[in-house]
Design a protein around this motif. Structure first.
Motif, PDB file in Angstrom:
ATOM      1  N   VAL A   1       6.278  -8.236 -20.964  1.00  0.00           N
ATOM      2  CA  VAL A   1       7.594  -8.305 -19.869  1.00  0.00           C
ATOM      3  C   VAL A   1       8.775  -7.573 -20.714  1.00  0.00           C
ATOM      4  CG1 VAL A   1       8.951  -9.544 -18.503  1.00  0.00           C
ATOM      5  CG2 VAL A   1       6.716 -10.091 -18.905  1.00  0.00           C
ATOM      6  N   SER A   2       9.128  -6.444 -20.177  1.00  0.00           N
ATOM      7  CA  SER A   2      10.207  -5.514 -20.502  1.00  0.00           C
ATOM      8  C   SER A   2      11.408  -6.310 -19.904  1.00  0.00           C
ATOM      9  CB  SER A   2       9.836  -4.012 -19.949  1.00  0.00           C
ATOM     10  OG  SER A   2      11.169  -3.422 -20.094  1.00  0.00           O
ATOM     11  N   GLN A   3      12.467  -5.993 -20.874  1.00  0.00           N
ATOM     12  CA  GLN A   3      13.736  -6.448 -20.164  1.00  0.00           C
ATOM     13  C   GLN A   3      14.490  -5.420 -19.321  1.00  0.00           C
ATOM     14  OE1 GLN A   3      16.412  -8.257 -23.327  1.00  0.00           O
ATOM     15  NE2 GLN A   3      14.790  -8.204 -24.778  1.00  0.00           N
ATOM     16  N   GLY A   4      13.713  -4.362 -19.197  1.00  0.00           N
ATOM     17  CA  GLY A   4      14.365  -3.254 -18.325  1.00  0.00           C
ATOM     18  C   GLY A   4      15.185  -2.275 -19.231  1.00  0.00           C
ATOM     19  N   THR A   5      14.834  -0.810 -18.619  1.00  0.00           N
ATOM     20  CA  THR A   5      15.381   0.044 -19.373  1.00  0.00           C
ATOM     21  C   THR A   5      16.981   0.682 -18.494  1.00  0.00           C
ATOM     22  OG1 THR A   5      13.185   0.790 -19.587  1.00  0.00           O
ATOM     23  CG2 THR A   5      14.769   2.454 -20.412  1.00  0.00           C
TER      24      THR A   5
END
Length: 357
Positions: A330-334
Motif C-alpha cells: 500500500v503506497s502512502q501516495g505520491t
C-alpha cells in the motif's frame, strides 16, 4: 445536471461543517488571547469559512496563477484550522486537571501550530524513495517496477509536479511503472498539456482509476489521459514479461472487486499483479490466485492524527502485508489531497524489485 446538483450539495454541506469548525477555532483563540468577539471577529469567521468552498468553485470555472494561489492558501488554512482545533481540545482536556493561564496557553498554541503547519507544508513537497524487494512465484527474471499512486494533479500540484514525478521515476531506471489511481485531483479542470510529461516515461506505464477519477468523470479523464502512453486497464489483464497485470478500476460498490475478479481468467502458472486503488478485498484477491496487489488511497492518513481514523477504515494503511499467500503493498501516495500538508506520512515513490521465487 445531476453531477452539478451533487457538487453543489457537497459544497453546501462542507461549508456548514467548516463554518462550525472555524467558529470554534476562532472563538477559542479569541477567548484565550483576550480578543473581543466583535464585527472584526465575524468578518474573519466568514472569510475563513468561505475561503475553501469559494476557491474550489472559482478553480472549476476559471484557473490562473492568482486563483491557484488563493486555492493553495485556502487549502493550507483548512489544515491549519484542524491543527488549531486539536490544540484547543488538548488545552480543554488539560485544563480539567491543571490551572493553565489562558493567554500563555493561547500563545503556546499559536507557536506550536505555526511550527507544525510549516513543517507539514515543507514535508509535503519532499518526494521520498521507498525501496522494497518482493518475490513472485513463477517469475522468470528480475523486474524493477516503480509504484506511484494518488498523485492528485490539480490546482496545487500541476504540470510541473507531473514532470518532476516522471523525472524522478526515470532516474530509477525501472522496467515498468504501475499507477494505482487518483492521478487527477478534481480541483481544477483537466487539460491535456498538464499531463504531457507522461509521454516521457522511459518504461511502459499501466494505470487504473481511483475514486477521484470517478468524481471528475471517467469520460473526461479518459479524454485527457487516453492520448498519452499510459496503458489504462479497465477490468482486464495485460501481460508484461510473462507477468499478468490485472487492472480493476475503482467503484463505490462493495462487491465490485469480487465480481470483477470472478470474471477475469487468471492463469495459476503465471505470476500475477493486481492494480486496485483500494487496499481491500484480501479474501477475494487471495481466492483469485493473485500473487501481489498494489494499492494506494489511504495516504497513510496524510496528517496526524487522521492516520488513526484512516486505520479504522483501512487496516492495511501503508507498507507491505501478506495474507494467505497473497502479498500487498500500500503506497502512502505520491501527492496530497486537500491541505498541502503531511505529518507522520510522506509523498512516496516506491521502487519494487520483483524477484523470482
Amino acid at each position: 445536471m445531476r453531477r452539478i446538483i451533487q457538487y453543489a450539495m457537497f459544497i453546501s454541506l462542507f461549508f456548514m461543517g467548516f463554518l462550525v469548525l472555524n467558529y470554534y477555532v476562532l472563538y477559542g483563540m479569541s477567548f484565550l488571547l483576550g480578543l473581543p468577539v466583535n464585527n472584526t471577529f465575524y468578518a474573519a469567521l466568514i472569510v475563513a469559512s468561505i475561503s475553501y468552498p469559494l476557491a474550489t468553485l472559482i478553480e472549476r470555472v476559471v484557473s490562473n496563477d492568482f486563483t491557484r494561489i488563493f486555492y493553495t492558501l485556502a487549502s493550507a488554512w483548512m489544515g491549519i484550522s484542524f491543527y488549531l482545533l486539536f490544540m484547543l481540545i488538548i488545552y480543554l482536556l488539560l485544563s480539567f486537571f491543571f490551572p493553565l493561564p489562558r493567554e500563555s496557553a493561547g500563545i503556546i498554541i499559536v507557536v506550536l501550530t505555526t511550527i507544525i503547519s510549516s513543517y507539514s507544508i515543507y514535508n509535503s513537497y519532499l518526494l521520498k524513495i521507498t525501496e522494497i524487494e518482493i518475490p513472485l512465484k513463477g517469475l522468470k527474471q528480475d523486474i524493477k517496477a516503480v509504484h506511484l499512486s494518488d498523485i492528485h494533479i490539480g490546482s496545487i500540484r500541476n504540470s510541473g509536479y507531473m514532470e518532476r514525478i516522471v523525472d524522478e521515476t526515470n532516474k530509477m531506471d525501472p522496467d515498468v511503472v504501475f499507477i494505482t489511481g487518483d492521478m487527477v485531483d478534481g480541483s481544477a479542470r483537466l487539460h491535456k498539456h498538464t499531463f504531457k510529461a507522461i509521454d516521457s516515461f522511459n518504461a511502459p506505464a499501466f494505470f487504473v482509476t481511483g475514486n477521484h477519477e470517478t468524481y471528475e468523470g471517467l469520460e473526461e479523464v479518459f479524454r485527457v489521459l487516453g492520448g498519452t502512453k499510459l496503458k489504462i486497464l479497465q477490468e482486464e489483464v495485460a501481460e508484461f514479461r510473462g507477468v499478468q497485470v490485472v487492472g480493476v478500476g475503482y467503484s463505490h460498490r462493495g462487491d465490485h472487486l469480487k465480481n470483477t475478479l470472478s470474471n477475469i481468467k487468471i492463469q495459476d502458472e503465471k505470476p500475477s499483479i493486481l492494480l486496485y486503488h483500494l487496499p481491500v478485498g484480501r479474501e477475494e484477491v487471495s481466492a483469485a490466485g493473485i500473487d501481489l496487489q498494489l494499492s494506494g488511497h489511504t495516504h497513510n492518513g496524510q496528517m496526524i492524527p487522521f492516520n488513526f481514523l484512516v486505520k479504522l477504515m483501512f487496516p492495511y494503511i501503508s507498507g507491505f502485508y501478506e495474507y494467505n499467500g497473497t502479498q500487498l503493498y500500500v503506497s502512502q501516495g505520491t501527492g496530497t489531497w486537500g491541505p498541502p500538508m503531511r505529518l507522520g506520512s510522506k509523498c512516496e515513490l516506491t521502487v519494487i524489485q520483483l524477484k523470482p521465487l
